[in-house]
Write an enzyme that holds these catalytic residues in place. Structure first.
Site, short mmCIF file in Angstrom:
data_model
loop_
_atom_site.label_atom_id
_atom_site.label_comp_id
_atom_site.label_asym_id
_atom_site.label_seq_id
_atom_site.Cartn_x
_atom_site.Cartn_y
_atom_site.Cartn_z
CG ASP A 195 77.94 -1.77 12.63
OD1 ASP A 195 77.57 -2.90 12.99
OD2 ASP A 195 78.47 -0.95 13.41
CG ASP A 196 76.18 1.71 9.02
OD1 ASP A 196 75.69 1.72 10.17
OD2 ASP A 196 77.22 2.33 8.73
CG HIS B 67 73.99 4.76 13.10
ND1 HIS B 67 74.99 4.20 12.34
CD2 HIS B 67 73.63 5.91 12.45
CE1 HIS B 67 75.22 4.96 11.28
NE2 HIS B 67 74.42 6.01 11.33
#
Length: 310
Positions: free
Chosen positions: A13-14, A134
């Site tokens: 993620d991210d 998110h």
């Protein structure tokens, strides 16, 4: 379990958060430790991340962000219910508070989600095969409906529903964080019908809350996978029909590897947060690269893949 084929999507993620996060995720991908990434299009290094994904052929989806940093939709940058007094998103808990008070305009949520899909397409040259939220904003009340509509409009088939088997037994998670996770779980249960109704799919099993940051170890990833598979297969009708004995189980493992951010570089408009500057990112990176983990996958007939391989 011998007969079982397991497809495991390890999602970093991210992606796009900062150059050091990008580098860490790419290193993990090249080492075979991550098989899929989720891009923050409002991240300060998003364009660079998209280039890296193209260069290394990394399967990439969209990490929709309504809680951290700045919107990408021009119209919403000046004046919108999604922003606090400082002109940034409300934050992980602030977003939830504003939502519960009825302060968020859902048409603005939709506008921003669509702008993020469009920007993703601009950066990567294709629509995201999967899209999640998110800080798990996509399963929140009201937001879940808008999120599902956007996915359906763009024909995005896959998402993430963060219901983690065995979460309740994880006594190492501090109480405040566990409260947050149980809230995410409850929101996720209430989202299942909405996503199903819009024809959206997700993996059979989700893992990632119990294995985040300092809590990640080879042992807890392996036992989370093993016990989730046992629980999932035990729900199968018994005696199992022949088709079920050789069926494929799909799992998404959510991870956050990277080299720690060094301020002021990084973030989504406000600079990097504490988690991103901490050693926990590096700890995840090093754990995911352990050879014991790869050999565990082999011994369990676990094949790493991405959403488009499902």
């Amino acid at each position: 379990l011998r007969m079982l084929q397991v497809k495991l999507i390890v999602t970093g993620d991210d992606f796009g958060y900062c150059p050091r996060r990008n580098q860490g995720i790419v290193d993990c991908f090249l080492a075979g430790a991550v098989s899929n990434v989720s891009l923050l299009v409002n991240g300060s290094a998003a364009a660079d991340a998209a280039k890296l994904a193209r260069r290394h052929n990394i399967p990439i989806g969209l990490h929709a962000n309504l809680s951290e940093g700045s919107p990408v939709c021009e119209v919403l940058k000046a004046n919108s219910s999604l922003l606090n007094q400082d002109g940034f998103f409300h934050g992980k808990m602030g977003f939830r508070t504003a939502l519960s008070k009825g302060l968020l305009n859902m048409s603005e949520v939709k506008q921003e989600l669509k702008a993020q899909v469009e920007l993703f397409q601009e950066l990567t040259g294709h629509l995201p095969p999967h899209m999640d939220g998110h800080q798990h904003v996509h399963v929140l009340p009201e937001v879940r409906h808008v999120f599902a509509e956007v996915l359906q409009e763009y024909g995005i088939k896959y998402t993430r529903v963060p219901i983690e088997p065995g979460l309740h037994n994880c006594d190492w998670i501090p109480p405040a964080l566990m409260d947050f996770y149980l809230g995410v779980e409850e929101d996720s249960f209430n989202t299942v019908d909405v996503f199903t109704g819009h024809g959206i799919r997700w993996t059979d099993i989700y893992i990632g809350l119990s294995t985040m940051g300092k809590n990640m170890s080879v042992g807890n990833i392996c036992s989370a996978i093993d016990s989730a598979i046992v629980e999932f297969t035990s729900k199968a009708p018994s005696p199992a029909p022949p088709t079920l004995q050789s069926r494929t189980v799909t799992i998404e493992l959510m991870v956050h590897p990277g080299y720690p951010s060094v301020p002021p570089v990084g973030g989504c408009g406000e600079g990097p947060d504490d988690f991103s500057q901490s050693w926990e990112r590096l700890h995840e990176l090093q754990t995911l690269m352990q050879p014991e983990l790869q050999s565990h996958y082999k011994s369990r007939n676990i094949q790493l893949c991405s959403f488009k391989d499902l």
